[in-house]
Design a protein around this motif. Structure first.
Motif, short mmCIF file in Angstrom:
data_model
loop_
_atom_site.label_atom_id
_atom_site.label_comp_id
_atom_site.label_asym_id
_atom_site.label_seq_id
_atom_site.Cartn_x
_atom_site.Cartn_y
_atom_site.Cartn_z
N CYS A 109 -4.57 13.00 24.62
CA CYS A 109 -3.56 13.86 24.02
C CYS A 109 -3.96 14.40 22.65
N CYS A 112 -5.16 18.07 21.44
CA CYS A 112 -4.16 19.12 21.19
C CYS A 112 -3.06 18.64 20.24
N HIS A 113 -2.55 17.42 20.50
CA HIS A 113 -1.34 16.99 19.76
C HIS A 113 -1.68 16.22 18.49
N MET A 159 1.16 23.61 28.65
CA MET A 159 0.63 22.23 28.65
C MET A 159 0.08 21.90 30.03
C1 HEC Z 1 -5.07 21.08 26.20
C2 HEC Z 1 -4.07 20.84 25.21
C3 HEC Z 1 -3.05 19.76 25.47
C4 HEC Z 1 -3.29 18.43 25.78
C5 HEC Z 1 -4.61 17.74 25.94
C6 HEC Z 1 -2.00 17.81 25.86
N1 HEC Z 1 -1.02 18.73 25.61
FE1 HEC Z 1 0.97 18.38 25.56
N2 HEC Z 1 1.31 20.32 25.14
C7 HEC Z 1 0.34 21.27 24.97
C8 HEC Z 1 0.97 22.55 24.71
C9 HEC Z 1 0.22 23.84 24.46
C10 HEC Z 1 2.36 22.34 24.73
C11 HEC Z 1 3.46 23.37 24.53
C12 HEC Z 1 3.87 23.86 25.89
C13 HEC Z 1 4.74 25.08 25.76
O1 HEC Z 1 5.86 24.96 25.26
O2 HEC Z 1 4.26 26.16 26.17
C14 HEC Z 1 2.54 20.92 24.99
C15 HEC Z 1 3.78 20.31 25.11
C16 HEC Z 1 3.97 18.97 25.31
C17 HEC Z 1 5.26 18.32 25.40
C18 HEC Z 1 6.61 18.99 25.25
C19 HEC Z 1 7.04 19.65 26.53
C20 HEC Z 1 8.41 20.29 26.38
O3 HEC Z 1 9.33 19.81 27.04
O4 HEC Z 1 8.53 21.24 25.63
C21 HEC Z 1 5.02 17.00 25.59
C22 HEC Z 1 6.05 15.87 25.74
C23 HEC Z 1 3.58 16.81 25.65
N3 HEC Z 1 2.97 18.02 25.49
C24 HEC Z 1 2.96 15.60 25.82
C25 HEC Z 1 1.58 15.45 25.95
C26 HEC Z 1 0.95 14.18 26.20
C27 HEC Z 1 1.65 12.84 26.27
C28 HEC Z 1 -0.39 14.43 26.30
C29 HEC Z 1 -1.49 13.45 26.65
C30 HEC Z 1 -1.36 12.85 27.94
C31 HEC Z 1 -0.59 15.85 26.13
N4 HEC Z 1 0.62 16.43 25.90
C32 HEC Z 1 -1.82 16.48 26.16
C33 HEC Z 1 -1.01 21.09 25.05
C34 HEC Z 1 -1.64 19.92 25.37
#
Ligand code: HEC
Length: 202
Positions: A109, A112-113, A159
């Protein structure tokens, strides 16, 4: 004529030594045409003479699941309770689970996060169209555990889904750790247990 003998053997010796020690750039001569050259079938590609239907391997028999791969529609596997997200995760939250989640979160995660979950990882600096959510924001603090499980499993908007990379057990572990990150992000200095505070940071 008589002094040519040693010269010729030196030339042969040199050729022999370079042949052994140097990098070979030409395809080596194959004396025994053994395992380097053998037939190869690609999965489900057409091939003659093996099976009557012309496939290189068999299709999975209908209505069967490989041993150890059966997943029922339980909340553990789907994050759902009927049509609703499960509110609380179906596994007990232990310190070990949180630590397991931390390890997996940092692998999958953080690109990105970021390590705090705020959404300032390295990927959005290169791909401005991907703006990861701040996982510590109130909306996601209030989100059901099953909702987060579904985001990790199936992705959401930009995501990407992680169901193939992250096994079910680790997805729940990651959620336990995200809860810890959220708790930390909203904690007050006086909530930090005595003796673990870092001077100057409070
Ligand atoms: C490649 C990049 C990337 C990775 C790696 C990533 N995310 Fe995300 N995530 C994003 C993006 C971009 C958004 C925003 C999505 C949108 O609103 O368009 C997001 C949104 C989210 C959200 C909010 C969704 C919502 O309801 O708005 C959660 C919870 C989340 N990610 C959890 C995780 C977790 C836990 C991991 C690891 C397992 C992870 N992400 C890995 C890019 C990533």
């Amino acid at each position: 004529m008589s002094n040519r003998g040693p010269v010729i053997s030196m030339v042969f010796a040199a050729a022999f030594l370079t042949g052994c020690s140097g990098v070979q750039r030409v395809t080596p001569v194959q004396i025994w045409d053994d395992m380097k050259h053998q037939q190869k079938f690609k999965a489900q590609a057409p091939v003659d003479g093996i099976f009557a239907d012309g496939r290189s391997n068999r299709l999975v028999p209908e209505d069967t699941v490989a041993r150890g791969h059966f997943r029922d529609d339980s909340p553990y596997n789907t994050g759902m309770d009927g049509a609703m997200y499960v509110g609380k995760m179906p596994v007990p939250v232990t310190l070990d689970l949180i630590k397991q989640g931390q390890a997996k979160f940092n692998i999958y995660c953080t690109p990105c996060h970021d390590q705090t979950g705020m959404g300032h990882g390295i990927v959005p600096t290169r791909v401005p169209a991907w703006q990861p959510s701040n996982l510590t924001e109130q909306r996601l603090v209030e989100a059901a555990d099953g909702d987060l499980f579904n985001v990790i499993t199936n992705g959401r908007r930009t995501m990407p889904p992680y169901r193939f990379q992250i096994v079910t057990e680790d997805r729940w572990a990651i959620i336990a750790y995200v809860r810890a990150l959220q708790r930390a992000a909203h904690a007050k200095p006086e909530e930090v247990p005595a003796g673990t505070q870092i001077a100057g940071l409070n």
